[in-house]
Design a protein around this motif. Structure first.
Motif, PDB file in Angstrom:
ATOM      1  N   SER A 290      38.432  26.769  40.322  1.00 15.89           N
ATOM      2  CA  SER A 290      38.933  27.842  41.177  1.00 15.89           C
ATOM      3  C   SER A 290      37.782  28.614  41.813  1.00 15.89           C
ATOM      4  O   SER A 290      37.858  29.016  42.985  1.00 15.89           O
ATOM      5  N   LYS A 294      36.993  29.130  45.798  1.00 14.59           N
ATOM      6  CA  LYS A 294      36.753  30.452  46.393  1.00 14.59           C
ATOM      7  C   LYS A 294      35.427  30.477  47.149  1.00 14.59           C
ATOM      8  O   LYS A 294      35.343  31.039  48.249  1.00 14.59           O
ATOM      9  N   GLY A 330      44.380  23.941  39.573  1.00 14.75           N
ATOM     10  CA  GLY A 330      43.680  25.135  40.031  1.00 14.75           C
ATOM     11  C   GLY A 330      43.377  25.125  41.516  1.00 14.75           C
ATOM     12  O   GLY A 330      43.218  26.203  42.121  1.00 14.75           O
ATOM     13  N   ARG A 334      44.744  28.265  43.755  1.00 15.17           N
ATOM     14  CA  ARG A 334      43.792  29.186  44.379  1.00 15.17           C
ATOM     15  C   ARG A 334      44.017  29.274  45.888  1.00 15.17           C
ATOM     16  O   ARG A 334      43.880  30.350  46.488  1.00 15.17           O
ATOM     17  N   GLU A 337      46.897  31.588  46.424  1.00 15.48           N
ATOM     18  CA  GLU A 337      46.469  32.971  46.180  1.00 15.48           C
ATOM     19  C   GLU A 337      45.688  33.528  47.369  1.00 15.48           C
ATOM     20  O   GLU A 337      45.891  34.684  47.763  1.00 15.48           O
ATOM     21  N   CYS A 338      44.811  32.728  47.938  1.00 18.29           N
ATOM     22  CA  CYS A 338      44.071  33.180  49.120  1.00 18.29           C
ATOM     23  C   CYS A 338      45.001  33.400  50.307  1.00 18.29           C
ATOM     24  O   CYS A 338      44.790  34.315  51.112  1.00 18.29           O
TER      25      CYS A 338
END
Length: 997
Positions: A290, A294, A330, A334, A337-338
């Motif tokens: 993750s 990012k 993951g 992720r 989530e972004c």
């Protein structure tokens, strides 16, 4: 006084050639081999001297670096030789490398800082750094601040070399390869993974250096180099690191290309970058993967790479592929989530759309994603969708979000996964249908609601279709060519068949009719765009998803009985389902109720729309009076504005639906109008056709009464107005075409002939519209309604359809009688729609008869329900009996204690011996079946509970004797005899005392 030179300094000095020979020491610039062996032997056998050797070499490197930066050629040669000595000592003293680490990293940092553009010195420094990363255990990173800072500085220098931009193409690629080689050694080192705190910083440096290299070549070049890596896993530049123990590893020798040879190409640089990235992700866990994602997204922000959608999608897919099997979840998590972090932006940017495309690509890729929390993912995607609609009902990100939701169906890992995801979507769909989207102004409330319903509906249908493709196991390459969501959800393929054409059994649970039934109200939504989309979705659900349970036609569309499969047991189960209701039967009852309401109601929607002109016409009541639509609208708005404390949302929704169905008239008035459009009638025809073709037995017994009632509604008492005549003519055409389908399905020529005559007798008019085309997994433009034709030429009253003759013909069919197990008289009594109404059909879909509940095991006795609570020990056999959909209440406890008679538990019926169910004639089998002899069981005495057990349980639950006033109980007892006995023994009990025995 003469001071002797220390031995370690003498050994180091002996490794250098004479000062006069330094200018000609190139191009190798290597130390004296014999003296170097003596030095390494000395260092390996005297660990206490390693620190001093490092300090001496570090001092010489810093001095020579400054001189070489000023242009001193001798100092440059000495610097190259010193770096070679450093690498040799690091390789021989690998056991005690921690003693050499401070001086080594300080020397490399000083060299790259002083000479950032000297490629040969950078290559030699990279070799020293690679030797250290190969043998280190990483404990000094984070433990020693100075060493950590030098290490981070070295990574920054090599990252700068990795994406340096020079005019000379060959020099640029050579410099990049040197930097990438050093970074690849760090990727394969324990120094990267030892400290979680510094892992993020290192990954930031790595991705800023590597990621831009992917975007400088075409995706086809990346695919070619990736195929080359799979064929040749070993790198031509780097030796393997982590595959061997530390003491057995070999440090890579980084060197430049020989002059005269062909220089490295951009493909070579991309190959090295691919190896480094794949190695990085293959060694990470879920948390670290993750962090890598990012860092990649942050790098894309810095370099502005969101416009290159193909490269971003390729990166997301390969990231999931390179990550370890158990940690791949993951990557999409992720990404979602972004995407949620920037959901409140006023205008969608390239970052939004590219992130959504990356999510879709990961889900549609053949890479398995175990441990993926699909429920959390779909909940987040739905929330993002609704949030974007709250910002703007015409948000351009909605189609991409619909594709994300649909693509989630390509990963099915447990049987009920699609059922659970569909239930989540439908629950949100029902809430939005009634309440709209919160946090939005009244002016945009209705457009946002329409778009939200259409988006969630498109995602639901795409989700199911993608799951069917996943279940069928089709070739991914064929799926990419077919079209659909992203590249893998075609709209014109049958997911039930494989490439060879044979039918494969499904490995997942289908979406149940109970779950889908909550969406049927969308068929009568006040907006045609929603009605049209839902009609298409409903047809697809009936054809592909609803459980058939043997109730289906042959390949030519004809229903033929099968002696073995559809024997007496099948007939019995069919009649039982019709009499007592199963999920499919209740679903069909509700569907026909909504279809009738759509065709005849003057108003549509659970709440009236203030802007539709059709709803301003008078609406007849049950007594024949007319009330204005404005009054109806006012009452609807008032009911919508009431507080939701007194009425639960689900009960309120059911009440609104009942009101809508009650407004459906039993007969069209002379000047009455309907809220539906001409295209709605065509949509109803398509839905009923799918129902009768896919569920012939149930739809015959449930749908024919509705057809009879619908045809009866078109029989006006006087001459119809032109607008009403167009509506009545379209409804008659709908009924006739549905009967034509019934005749074909049941192979009944008489029904087909009568239906064709009825169609030919109708006045010529425009044909009923067809359902709109649909591409699964995408948000289509809203459909436009087609109004009723206004130029209908009538030479007299509309001809009626001979429903009685049709009923007699279908009831006389031997095929129908064999399939249903009913005789002609029973069929006529069942199919006659004289008493059929939409509201009654809706009630049948909501209520279940008591007798069928007892057959299904839902009517358990109170004693069995409360037994697991009262028993001290764990009795799994007893607990398995207490599976009921209804919660255990106070009444159940009292009945269990007082021994109340129960139909479902004869043992509690006092001294009356119980009668076995074997002595009752079965209501579902024919009379010809033999019956078992009736038996009587021995009466059993009721076991008295011990005082301590029941008292403690009831006191914990707050249950005591009912309060009394002047010696008489306030609450009426169900057992007056027991109450009188208690009142005689205790005349004045306190109010609500603890339960005592």
């Amino acid at each position: 006084m003469h001071l002797l030179t220390p031995n370690h300094i003498q050994l180091v000095s002996a490794c250098y050639p004479p000062s006069s020979a330094l200018p000609t020491a190139g191009p190798d610039y290597s130390p004296n081999s014999q003296e170097l062996s003596r030095l390494t032997y000395y260092a390996a056998n005297r660990p206490g001297k390693i620190s001093k050797l490092g300090s001496e070499l570090d001092k010489r490197i810093k001095v020579d670096s400054r001189k070489a930066a000023a242009g001193n050629s001798r100092a440059r040669a000495t610097l190259l030789i010193t770096l070679a000595i450093f690498k040799a000592i690091a390789a021989e003293c690998r056991r005690d490398l921690a003693l050499l680490s401070p001086a080594l990293l300080s020397s490399v940092n000083a060299t790259l800082s002083a000479l950032p553009t000297d490629l040969e010195i950078a290559a030699r420094a990279a070799s020293v750094f690679t030797a250290w990363t190969t043998y280190t255990d990483g404990l000094v990173i984070g433990g020693d601040q100075r060493v950590t800072e030098d290490y981070m500085s070295c990574l920054q220098h090599f990252a700068r070399l990795s994406h340096i931009d020079l005019a000379d193409h060959e020099s640029r690629n050579r410099t990049r390869l040197v930097g990438l080689a050093a970074l690849a050694s760090a990727v394969n080192s324990e120094a990267l993974f030892h400290s979680q705190t510094h892992f993020h910083k290192q990954v930031q440096f790595l991705m800023r250096a590597i990621l831009p290299l992917f975007f400088q070549v075409d995706v086809s070049v990346l695919d070619d180099q990736l195929a080359d890596i799979k064929e040749q896993p070993n790198s031509p530049i780097l030796d393997e690191f982590r595959s061997r123990p530390t003491l057995e590893r070999r440090a890579a020798s980084i060197h430049l290309h020989i002059d005269g040879d062909a220089g490295p190409t951009s493909a070579d640089v991309a190959n090295t970058a691919l190896r480094a990235t794949s190695s990085l992700l293959s060694h990470t866990n879920g948390f670290q993967a993750s962090a890598v994602v990012k860092a990649s997204l942050d790098t894309l922000d810095e370099m502005g790479g969101w416009d290159k959608v193909d490269h971003c999608r390729w990166l997301a897919e390969r990231s999931a592929e390179w990550t370890q099997y158990q940690y791949r979840y993951g990557i999409p998590t992720r990404l979602v989530e972004c995407l949620a972090e920037c959901q409140d932006a006023l205008q969608p940017t390239a970052r939004h759309s590219t992130l959504a495309a990356m999510v879709t690509t990961v889900f549609t890729s053949p890479t398995p994603l175990v441990n993926l929390s699909t429920s959390d993912i779909i909940s987040s995607l739905i929330s993002i969708t609704l949030r974007r609609l709250a910002v703007s009902s015409e948000d351009s990100l909605l189609p991409a979000l619909v594709e994300c939701i649909s693509s989630l169906g390509t990963h099915v890992y447990y049987a009920d996964q699609i059922q659970d995801l569909a239930a989540e979507l439908i629950s949100r769909l029902v809430i939005v249908e009634v309440n709209g989207i919160s946090g939005i102004g009244k002016a945009n409330l209705e457009p946002a609601r329409i778009q939200a319903v259409r988006s969630l509906l498109a995602g639901l249908l795409g989700l199911i279709h993608a799951a069917d493709l996943h279940d069928a196991g089709k070739d991914p390459e064929d799926e990419k060519k077919a079209g659909g969501t992203a590249a893998t959800i075609p709209h014109n393929s049958d997911p039930r068949t494989s490439n060879e054409g044979h039918i494969r059994p499904s490995r997942r649970t289908k979406v149940t009719p109970e779950t889908w039934q909550d969406t049927l109200s969308l068929l009568c939504d006040r907006e045609y765009a929603i009605r049209a989309d839902y009609a298409k979705a409903l047809v697809e659900y009936i054809e592909m998803e609803i459980p058939k349970l043997g109730d289906k036609t042959d390949s030519d569309g004809v229903k033929r009985p099968r002696p073995i499969v559809e024997g007496p047991m099948h007939q019995a189960s069919t009649v039982t389902a019709l009499l007592y209701g199963d999920s499919t039967t209740r679903f069909l009852n509700a569907l026909h109720a909504y279809a009738y309401a759509l065709a005849t109601s003057p108003t549509l929607g659970l709440l009236s729309s203030p802007s539709s002109p059709e709803r301003m016409t008078p609406a007849p009541t049950a007594n024949g009076e007319e009330v204005s639509a404005s009054a109806t609208e006012k009452s609807d708005v008032q009911s919508a504005d009431r507080p939701s404390i007194s009425v639960p949302p689900r009960s309120r929704r059911t009440s609104l639906i009942s009101r809508l169905l009650k407004d459906a008239p039993s007969r069209l008035s002379v000047a009455g109008r309907v809220a539906a459009d001409f295209s709605d009638i065509g949509n109803i025809c398509a839905v009923l056709t799918a129902v009768h073709e896919n569920l012939p037995v149930r739809s015959l017994l449930i749908g024919v009464p509705m057809l009879a009632a619908l045809e009866r509604a078109t029989r006006a008492s006087g001459e119809l107005e032109p607008s009403t005549a167009s509506v009545a003519c379209a409804i008659k055409e709908l009924v006739a075409k549905t009967w034509l389908v019934i005749g074909k399905v049941w192979n009944c020529p008489a029904v087909t002939e009568i239906s064709q005559k009825a169609l030919s007798a109708l006045p010529p008019a425009a044909a009923l519209p067809h359902l709109p085309d649909w591409q699964f997994g995408t948000l289509q433009p809203p459909q436009q309604a087609i109004p009723f034709p206004a130029d209908l030429a009538l030479s007299g009253p509309l001809p009626d359809i001979d429903t009685n003759t049709l009923l007699n013909a279908i009831a006389d069919s031997q095929c129908v009688q064999e399939a249903t197990g009913l005789g002609q008289a029973d069929l006529l009594r069942r199919l006659d729609g004289a008493e059929w109404t939409a509201n009654n059909a809706f009630r049948e879909s909501m209520e279940t008869k008591r007798r069928f509940e007892s057959f299904s095991g839902d009517g358990l006795s109170p004693l069995v329900k409360v037994a697991p609570t009262l028993m001290h020990t764990e009795n799994l056999s007893m607990q398995s009996l207490a599976r009921s959909a209804r919660a255990v209440g106070v009444t159940d406890l009292r009945e269990a204690l007082e021994g109340r008679s129960s139909m479902s538990n004869p043992n509690l019926a006092g001294r009356v011996p119980s009668i076995s169910t074997l002595d009752h004639t079965s209501s579902v089998f024919p009379d010809g079946f033999s019956k078992l002899a009736p038996t009587r069981s021995r009466p059993q005495q009721r076991a008295k509970p011990r005082p301590g057990e029941v008292k403690d349980v009831l006191n914990k639950l707050g249950i005591g004797r009912p309060p009394t006033v002047n010696g008489s109980a306030i609450l009426k007892s169900s057992f007056p005899g027991l109450q009188k006995t208690q009142s005689r023994t205790n005349k004045n009990p306190p109010a609500f005392p603890p339960y005592t025995t």
